[in-house]
Design a protein around this motif. Sequence first.
Motif, PDB file in Angstrom:
ATOM      1  N   VAL A 303       0.804  -1.227   0.072  1.00  0.00           N
ATOM      2  CA  VAL A 303       0.067  -0.128  -0.280  1.00  0.00           C
ATOM      3  C   VAL A 303       1.029   1.269   0.042  1.00  0.00           C
ATOM      4  O   VAL A 303       1.869   1.231   0.916  1.00  0.00           O
ATOM      5  CB  VAL A 303      -0.891  -0.118   1.489  1.00  0.00           C
ATOM      6  CG1 VAL A 303      -1.685   1.517   1.129  1.00  0.00           C
ATOM      7  CG2 VAL A 303      -1.889  -1.140   1.230  1.00  0.00           C
ATOM      8  N   ASP A 304       0.530   2.247  -0.876  1.00  0.00           N
ATOM      9  CA  ASP A 304       1.201   3.521  -0.861  1.00  0.00           C
ATOM     10  C   ASP A 304       0.303   4.536  -0.776  1.00  0.00           C
ATOM     11  O   ASP A 304      -0.679   4.682  -1.707  1.00  0.00           O
ATOM     12  CB  ASP A 304       2.020   3.510  -2.218  1.00  0.00           C
ATOM     13  CG  ASP A 304       2.909   4.650  -2.202  1.00  0.00           C
ATOM     14  OD1 ASP A 304       3.192   5.330  -1.331  1.00  0.00           O
ATOM     15  OD2 ASP A 304       3.648   4.810  -3.313  1.00  0.00           O
ATOM     16  N   VAL A 305       0.381   5.559   0.161  1.00  0.00           N
ATOM     17  CA  VAL A 305      -0.400   6.680   0.366  1.00  0.00           C
ATOM     18  C   VAL A 305       0.258   7.888  -0.301  1.00  0.00           C
ATOM     19  O   VAL A 305       1.320   8.329  -0.162  1.00  0.00           O
ATOM     20  CB  VAL A 305      -0.469   7.016   1.754  1.00  0.00           C
ATOM     21  CG1 VAL A 305      -1.317   8.246   2.049  1.00  0.00           C
ATOM     22  CG2 VAL A 305      -1.183   5.755   2.545  1.00  0.00           C
ATOM     23  N   HIS A 306      -0.428   8.552  -1.406  1.00  0.00           N
ATOM     24  CA  HIS A 306       0.041   9.458  -1.971  1.00  0.00           C
ATOM     25  C   HIS A 306      -1.121  10.697  -1.382  1.00  0.00           C
ATOM     26  O   HIS A 306      -2.322  10.910  -1.730  1.00  0.00           O
ATOM     27  CB  HIS A 306      -0.582   9.423  -3.392  1.00  0.00           C
ATOM     28  CG  HIS A 306       0.032   8.236  -4.229  1.00  0.00           C
ATOM     29  ND1 HIS A 306       1.386   8.497  -4.787  1.00  0.00           N
ATOM     30  CD2 HIS A 306      -0.225   7.117  -4.260  1.00  0.00           C
ATOM     31  CE1 HIS A 306       1.734   7.297  -5.299  1.00  0.00           C
ATOM     32  NE2 HIS A 306       0.737   6.473  -5.059  1.00  0.00           N
ATOM     33  N   ALA A 307      -0.293  11.407  -0.573  1.00  0.00           N
ATOM     34  CA  ALA A 307      -0.874  12.509  -0.057  1.00  0.00           C
ATOM     35  C   ALA A 307      -1.205  13.810  -0.868  1.00  0.00           C
ATOM     36  O   ALA A 307      -0.644  15.066  -0.968  1.00  0.00           O
ATOM     37  CB  ALA A 307      -0.196  13.120   1.340  1.00  0.00           C
ATOM     38  N   THR A 308      -2.152  13.530  -1.995  1.00  0.00           N
ATOM     39  CA  THR A 308      -2.368  14.532  -2.865  1.00  0.00           C
ATOM     40  C   THR A 308      -3.682  14.285  -3.456  1.00  0.00           C
ATOM     41  O   THR A 308      -4.048  13.051  -3.443  1.00  0.00           O
ATOM     42  CB  THR A 308      -1.185  14.438  -3.898  1.00  0.00           C
ATOM     43  OG1 THR A 308      -1.374  15.399  -4.998  1.00  0.00           O
ATOM     44  CG2 THR A 308      -0.881  13.120  -4.419  1.00  0.00           C
ATOM     45  N   GLY A 309      -4.166  14.969  -4.288  1.00  0.00           N
ATOM     46  CA  GLY A 309      -5.272  14.782  -5.050  1.00  0.00           C
ATOM     47  C   GLY A 309      -4.899  14.351  -6.553  1.00  0.00           C
ATOM     48  O   GLY A 309      -3.906  14.183  -6.704  1.00  0.00           O
ATOM     49  N   PHE A 313      -5.335  11.592 -15.959  1.00  0.00           N
ATOM     50  CA  PHE A 313      -4.820  10.227 -16.115  1.00  0.00           C
ATOM     51  C   PHE A 313      -4.432  10.449 -17.541  1.00  0.00           C
ATOM     52  O   PHE A 313      -4.676  11.034 -18.254  1.00  0.00           O
ATOM     53  CB  PHE A 313      -6.047   9.429 -16.092  1.00  0.00           C
ATOM     54  CG  PHE A 313      -6.788   8.980 -14.922  1.00  0.00           C
ATOM     55  CD1 PHE A 313      -6.581   7.964 -13.836  1.00  0.00           C
ATOM     56  CD2 PHE A 313      -7.555   9.710 -14.158  1.00  0.00           C
ATOM     57  CE1 PHE A 313      -7.059   7.419 -12.852  1.00  0.00           C
ATOM     58  CE2 PHE A 313      -8.099   9.633 -12.930  1.00  0.00           C
ATOM     59  CZ  PHE A 313      -7.893   8.577 -12.247  1.00  0.00           C
ATOM     60  N   ARG A 314      -3.040   9.643 -17.563  1.00  0.00           N
ATOM     61  CA  ARG A 314      -2.353   9.239 -18.865  1.00  0.00           C
ATOM     62  C   ARG A 314      -2.395   7.756 -19.173  1.00  0.00           C
ATOM     63  O   ARG A 314      -1.551   7.279 -18.599  1.00  0.00           O
ATOM     64  CB  ARG A 314      -0.963  10.119 -18.683  1.00  0.00           C
ATOM     65  CG  ARG A 314      -0.775  11.555 -18.528  1.00  0.00           C
ATOM     66  CD  ARG A 314       0.680  11.662 -18.208  1.00  0.00           C
ATOM     67  NE  ARG A 314       0.430  13.070 -17.733  1.00  0.00           N
ATOM     68  CZ  ARG A 314       1.557  13.559 -17.026  1.00  0.00           C
ATOM     69  NH1 ARG A 314       2.802  12.953 -16.922  1.00  0.00           N
ATOM     70  NH2 ARG A 314       1.834  14.764 -16.723  1.00  0.00           N
ATOM     71  N   GLY A 315      -3.276   7.639 -19.953  1.00  0.00           N
ATOM     72  CA  GLY A 315      -3.211   6.004 -20.099  1.00  0.00           C
ATOM     73  C   GLY A 315      -3.807   5.265 -18.783  1.00  0.00           C
ATOM     74  O   GLY A 315      -4.657   5.860 -18.311  1.00  0.00           O
ATOM     75  N   THR A 324       3.518  12.938  -8.356  1.00  0.00           N
ATOM     76  CA  THR A 324       3.630  11.586  -8.184  1.00  0.00           C
ATOM     77  C   THR A 324       2.827  10.780  -9.198  1.00  0.00           C
ATOM     78  O   THR A 324       1.768  11.317  -9.439  1.00  0.00           O
ATOM     79  CB  THR A 324       3.384  10.927  -6.665  1.00  0.00           C
ATOM     80  OG1 THR A 324       1.961  11.424  -6.460  1.00  0.00           O
ATOM     81  CG2 THR A 324       4.325  11.838  -5.636  1.00  0.00           C
ATOM     82  N   THR A 325       3.179   9.716  -9.593  1.00  0.00           N
ATOM     83  CA  THR A 325       2.371   8.982 -10.498  1.00  0.00           C
ATOM     84  C   THR A 325       2.400   7.268 -10.050  1.00  0.00           C
ATOM     85  O   THR A 325       3.167   6.878  -9.278  1.00  0.00           O
ATOM     86  CB  THR A 325       3.077   8.715 -11.903  1.00  0.00           C
ATOM     87  OG1 THR A 325       4.378   8.141 -11.754  1.00  0.00           O
ATOM     88  CG2 THR A 325       3.361  10.307 -12.635  1.00  0.00           C
TER      89      THR A 325
END
Length: 491
Positions: A303-309, A313-315, A324-325
């Motif tokens: 599990v990776d938490v991305h603290a961002t909205g 989406f690119r593909g 972050t992607t």
Amino acid sequence: MTQHHEVVVIGGGISGICAAIKLAEAGVDDVVIVEKAETFGGTWRANTYPGCACDVPSGLYSFSFAPNSEWSRLFATQPEILDYVDKVAREHGLAERTRFGVSVLGSRWDSTENLWRLETDAGELTALFVVSAAGPWNEPNLPSIPGLAEFPGEVFHSARWNHDYDLRGKRVAVVGSGASAVQFVPAIAPDVAELHLFQRTAQWVLPKLDHRVPGFEKRAMRRFSFAHKALRSVEYALMEGLGVAFRHPRPLMQTVQAVGSAYLRAVVRDPALRAKLTPDYLLGCKRILFSNSYLQSLTRDNVDVHATGVTEFRGNTVVGADGTTAEVDAVILGTGFHILDTPLADIVRGADGRAMAEHWKGSPEAYLGTVTTGFPNAFTVLGPSLGTGHSSAFAILEAQVAFLVSAIARARRERWAALDVRPEVQARYVEQVQAALAGTVYNAGGCQSYYMDENGRNSFSWPWSTGELTTRVSTFDPSDFTITHDAPVPA
């Protein structure tokens, strides 16, 4: 379908079921429920995601007139709640009063005939009274994110869960970290290859004091009616104690927040992850979340938490606002519902021909959360300014149903053709609510929540106790209304 009814109830969820039952008990026999789905349940029919459960104790999250002694847990799960709601509806004969699979497409007040004309996909209906019981958790809020429509993998909202799609071994992005995500993330995290949680705002999470209900407690509830009443009283007192903190956030809510902070420190040992999960606002400003497994699931290696909205989406790549992607196979939207911008407001037209949304101009208003000026003989259940962070929706809707049943019964008895809440009464009520909200944690907690409408006003929350809500909202006073008399009342 019969084309004319005394009362049409829109929605076969808990609100519509309660309204139909109580109207029938009051002698209003010509009541029909119009339900777009093929069964009862409303929110609990639509939300079938893994881990779905109530966050209010089951003793309170049920009809006061239909106590249930068979809950398996203190906080009931979605299948149990759905079975309970369906059972109550059918035991009260509502299946015969319900038109399933019928959607309301529009509704307008006919001032000439003093009745409502409802356009449905099964033809027109007319009614003397309309009860809107569609609920605020009815229509998923689907975000408009560039590239989402072109995402090559699987995409679905938590309230439209695709149970045919196998998540096992997949790379999954979850967009949103609210009440639904807190329940389904722990349920799917062990099975997916990767889980990327895109969290625009950190959430306060408290431990959920849940447990399995032992057999002896169920037997006591079945045998002694006072035992169930006593349990409800205890649960009510505990929830109202929390409610005091919402109204007096400093220092009371700060004390509760200390529990959340300690829980976060105990569960999340990694300082970097803990920093991502630490909110920067006072607990209660947003809906309080309860879970014994959500924070724990975020510490998993997969599990990776991305603290961002999410910005685009690119593909099959999700791109966060911070750059972050994540490459994923599926996207699950935990993005909530149209709470204050309910689609029903766009299709209901009042005495002046304008839609309710045009009257509201982005800030929903209803006297006692139930009636809106300019919309005679129309009632909304779970309407504006009745949401609380500590009460059961059942307590709120039962108070509103008591109000509308009293109003309709009085109108029948006195032969009123129409009743419309006076504008100054509604305006005074809204002013009182807004003034009282100013010092609550909902408004002064330092966050942006779905409680706030597009104009920045809190059009969701109730600023006082549940006891005051029950007393005030359930009381119908004819002097608050402009009454149109159909004919003189016999002496």
